[in-house]
Design a protein around this motif. Sequence first.
Motif: not given
Length: 195
Positions: A65-67, A69-70, A72-73, A76, A130, A134
Amino acid sequence: MPTGVRIRDVREQLFDAAERVLLRDGPSGLTSRAVTTEAEVAKGVLHRHFADFDGFLAEFVLDRKDRMDAQAAVLRESAGTGTVVGNIADALDAVFRSVAVAIVPLVTFRDELRARLRTTWPAGVPVLTDATLMIEAYLAGERDLGRIAPDAEIDGLAPMLVGTGHLLYADRTGPSPEPETVRKAVASVLASVLR
């Protein structure tokens, strides 16, 4: 693996092995023996680093799940560029071509894993939740830029898009949907709010 030889990054090695087993054999094939065999380590290695197998699986799911984050950036930052439909279709493709589509049945398959995840993750399946957050953040950015309607209910559109994506990619044994199929589905969901 010989006894007494230090393994570098053992957690990551085990998580990567779990991902390969999950993608190849599905949730029913994901056992501690399958993971350690795939990682080419002794079975005791997993139990030296995790209290039990469900504890390992909970950390594995949260690591994957934490992977996101990139990803999502990147989504955005794409606000205001390309097309809204294309950006979301690409994001859904990236999410569902990853291990995310295999994690959903894993969490559904294992009651104890769901119970453990509930202690740190209050609702939903971590990777799908997530992905929803996102897409919601991206849609908010596009709304601020005027590319979607100011009254668009992004908190309803985001889960619809993720659910649609999940249905398109759910059959992990068949071919992935064609990019145009994903774009058409996204365009249908967003048709009333695109500007």
